[in-house]
Design a protein around this motif. Structure first.
Motif, short mmCIF file in Angstrom:
data_model
loop_
_atom_site.label_atom_id
_atom_site.label_comp_id
_atom_site.label_asym_id
_atom_site.label_seq_id
_atom_site.Cartn_x
_atom_site.Cartn_y
_atom_site.Cartn_z
N LEU A 284 0.83 -1.21 0.00
CA LEU A 284 0.00 0.00 0.00
C LEU A 284 0.87 1.26 0.00
CD1 LEU A 284 -2.77 -1.08 2.53
CD2 LEU A 284 -3.08 -0.65 0.08
N SER A 285 1.95 1.22 0.78
CA SER A 285 2.86 2.36 0.80
C SER A 285 3.56 2.52 -0.55
CB SER A 285 3.91 2.16 1.90
OG SER A 285 4.82 3.23 1.93
N ALA A 286 3.94 1.40 -1.17
CA ALA A 286 4.62 1.44 -2.47
C ALA A 286 3.68 1.77 -3.62
CB ALA A 286 5.30 0.10 -2.73
N VAL B 148 12.21 -6.10 -5.38
CA VAL B 148 12.30 -4.85 -6.15
C VAL B 148 12.23 -3.65 -5.19
CG1 VAL B 148 11.09 -3.35 -7.80
CG2 VAL B 148 11.41 -5.78 -8.32
N ILE B 149 11.30 -3.72 -4.25
CA ILE B 149 11.16 -2.64 -3.26
C ILE B 149 12.40 -2.58 -2.36
CG2 ILE B 149 9.83 -1.84 -1.26
CD1 ILE B 149 7.33 -3.09 -2.63
N LEU B 150 12.86 -3.75 -1.92
CA LEU B 150 14.03 -3.79 -1.04
C LEU B 150 15.27 -3.20 -1.71
CD1 LEU B 150 13.89 -7.28 0.73
CD2 LEU B 150 13.77 -5.03 1.82
N PRO C 82 13.39 7.47 -2.39
CA PRO C 82 12.95 7.94 -1.06
C PRO C 82 11.48 7.63 -0.80
CG PRO C 82 14.19 9.65 -2.22
CD PRO C 82 13.93 8.57 -3.21
N GLU C 83 10.65 7.64 -1.88
CA GLU C 83 9.22 7.40 -1.70
C GLU C 83 8.92 5.97 -1.23
OE1 GLU C 83 9.66 9.57 -5.75
OE2 GLU C 83 10.86 8.29 -4.44
N LEU C 84 9.89 5.06 -1.38
CA LEU C 84 9.68 3.66 -0.99
C LEU C 84 10.32 3.32 0.36
CD1 LEU C 84 10.25 1.88 -4.43
CD2 LEU C 84 8.08 2.32 -3.29
N GLU C 85 10.76 4.35 1.07
CA GLU C 85 11.47 4.10 2.33
C GLU C 85 10.60 3.37 3.35
OE1 GLU C 85 13.93 6.48 5.84
OE2 GLU C 85 13.12 7.59 4.13
N THR D 4 11.33 -0.36 4.85
CA THR D 4 11.49 -0.58 6.29
C THR D 4 10.62 -1.75 6.76
OG1 THR D 4 11.98 1.76 6.66
CG2 THR D 4 11.25 0.48 8.56
N LEU D 5 9.39 -1.83 6.28
CA LEU D 5 8.49 -2.92 6.66
C LEU D 5 9.01 -4.27 6.18
CD1 LEU D 5 5.02 -1.26 6.04
CD2 LEU D 5 5.78 -2.25 8.21
#
Length: 527
Positions: free
Chosen positions: A321-323, A359-361, A366-369, A373-374
């Motif tokens: 959801l954050s991504a 991919v997120i990791l 910065p928008e995926l920080e 973290t999660l």
């Protein structure tokens, strides 16, 4: 020539000798020409491929199914875990949608051929069987990352109010697969026309409720309605999709599979019931089928709805959801899509797999920080903690609830409001997560056997329902229950204990009916 048997190889040598000598040996003209025709027919018709499957052994796969398998849209299933986040709890739960779909294809063809041989009057054609196999092969190509997590938890949060399920994506991907890989001619080659493709789509999607027709299908006539019960049985839930994932998931999870689908096939018969042809079973198999539905409940309780599995799922959903605010799925035209936009774009969806986790990791955006973290917390095993769970003494029946649905969202709000108001502001709404789990036998609060028709040995052409007491007096009277779990998202022990105590007080409140069925961990720091 490697696939042609040795006997035919000898004929091929004789064929070459005839060509060299420019004559056919005297007395062998007729036999020679027949043998040549055998060779030509074998050369014209591609042989099925043999797959070595750990569950079903060596299985034959039709050449057209192999063409479908050898596409990017199907190959993406190699990177979709069959049971989502369970792999973070069960180290053997690494099976993917790829092998599951091939297994369903095999079982669908096996059951259809058994019915074809056992009941020739049903007029089941080889093309019917091929269509059922393709439907089994493609029924899950629309699953998103971590399987049911994507369509059952992520999309409802990302696009509130939008009705979408993975079967819709499977239809979209099936159509895109044919077009993108130019398989139209391959389908025509094997006689799979437009009506047959409609039949395949209908098996994937299930009956559509928005039609005014008494008979909801167009791909096959009503006398072949039973074919729609093979891959996904909306009548009673007995289908080859379940048989494969029961066997495959049990294999990976280390849970014993107590249901033998091969035995069920031995007793399967198509019988006309109230002008509708249905797949029925012998009366003596009722207890075996009850065991099948019980196995489903066991898998949900011990694995799919395991409290730690659900904690990991909740963290992945929050990360996605954050991504979802960032366009990170690339297309050929160099534009990008957000995760939720992919459900209406088959090109983008083809690239959307469990790999999105890494991919997120690996991203430095910065928008995926927050999402990073999660996911890093998951890898460090700093999970959301279940600080208590409870079960209502009675699961609401459909007739007891508005619109036949258990009002989950209202209960979530009630619990979170109570916990926040009774902790003097020490906890915030963002710190809490409520998970409400339904465990049942596949028919919500009803006995699943009530939806199955049975025939007897002395009357194999008529089928009817069986009463529970005529099968066994040991059947349960309750077939569903809810589990309500409260999770605390942060890691400080003091706040976990505060949340646990407040939830325990809510369960003990006289206005609620939960106190005798509640459990609270002795150590809220345990996973």
């Amino acid at each position: 020539m490697g696939d042609i048997p040795k006997a035919v190889m000898e004929v091929e040598k004789r064929k070459k000798k005839v060509k060299k000598d420019n004559r056919i040996p005297k007395g062998e003209e007729v036999g020679y020409r027949q043998e040549v025709r055998v060779i030509q027919s074998m050369e014209d018709e591609p042989l099925p491929s043999i797959f070595n499957d750990p569950i079903h052994g060596h299985i034959e796969v039709h050449p057209l199914c192999v063409k479908i398998i050898d596409t990017p849209q199907f190959q993406r299933l190699r990177d979709l875990k069959q049971i989502g986040a369970c792999y973070f709890v069960y180290p053997g739960a690494s099976n993917n949608r790829f092998e599951h779909c091939i297994g369903v294809c095999h079982l669908a063809g096996q059951l259809a051929r058994i019915l074809q041989k056992r009941q020739p009057d049903l007029d089941i054609s080889d093309k019917d069987i091929l269509c059922v196999e393709i439907a089994g092969l493609c029924h899950d190509i629309g699953h998103g990352p971590f399987s049911h997590l994507f369509d059952a938890k992520f999309i409802p949060e990302a696009i509130p109010g939008f009705k979408w399920k993975h079967e819709d994506a499977s239809k979209m991907m099936f159509d895109f697969l044919i077009k993108d890989n130019k398989l139209e001619e391959e389908f025509k080659k094997y006689g799979v026309g437009d009506k047959d493709q409609t039949f395949i789509r209908e098996q994937i999607l299930g009956p559509q409720k928005d039609t005014n027709r008494a008979y909801p299908y167009e791909g096959r006539e009503e006398n072949k309605r039973f074919l729609y019960e093979i891959v996904a049985n909306d009548r009673n839930g007995i289908d080859v999709d379940k048989w494969d994932y029961f066997a495959r998931d049990c294999h990976g999870l280390g849970i014993k599979n107590t249901f033998d689908h091969n035995r069920f096939m031995k007793f399967a018969r198509v019988i006309r019931v109230n002008d509708s042809f249905q797949i029925c079973s012998r009366d003596k198999e009722a207890e075996t089928l009850y065991g099948m539905f019980q196995l489903r409940s066991v898998l949900h309780r011990r694995a799919y709805k395991h409290r730690v599995c659900n904690a990991v799922e909740a963290m992945i959903v929050d990360a996605l959801l954050s991504a979802d605010k960032v366009e990170i799925v690339p297309k050929k035209d160099r534009t990008c899509l957000t995760l939720s936009q992919c459900i209406s774009d088959p090109e983008g969806y083809t690239k959307l797999t469990d790999s999105i986790f890494h991919v997120i990791l690996m991203s430095t955006k910065p928008e995926l920080e927050m999402a990073r973290t999660l996911l890093e917390r998951i890898l460090h095993r700093q999970l959301y903690r279940c600080v208590g769970d409870t079960t209502p003494k009675r699961t609401p029946r459909e007739e007891d609830t508005e619109d036949g649905k258990f009002v989950v969202e209202d209960l979530k709000k009630e619990i979170i409001t109570y916990v926040i108001e009774n902790t003097n502001g020490q906890l915030e709404k963002a710190d809490l997560y409520i998970d409400i789990v339904l465990l049942d036998y596949g028919s919500k609060t009803r006995n699943p056997i009530d939806n199955v028709r049975f025939y007897t040995k002395n009357d194999p052409n008529n089928a009817d329902f069986l009463k529970m007491e005529n099968v066994s007096l040991m059947f349960p009277e309750v077939f569903a229950e809810h589990i309500i779990r409260l999770y605390y998202k942060k890691t400080d022990t003091k706040s976990m204990q505060i949340a646990s105590k407040a939830f325990e007080e809510w369960c003990a409140d006289e206005q609620n009916d939960y106190s005798l069925h509640s459990k609270f961990p002795d150590n809220t720091t345990e996973t």
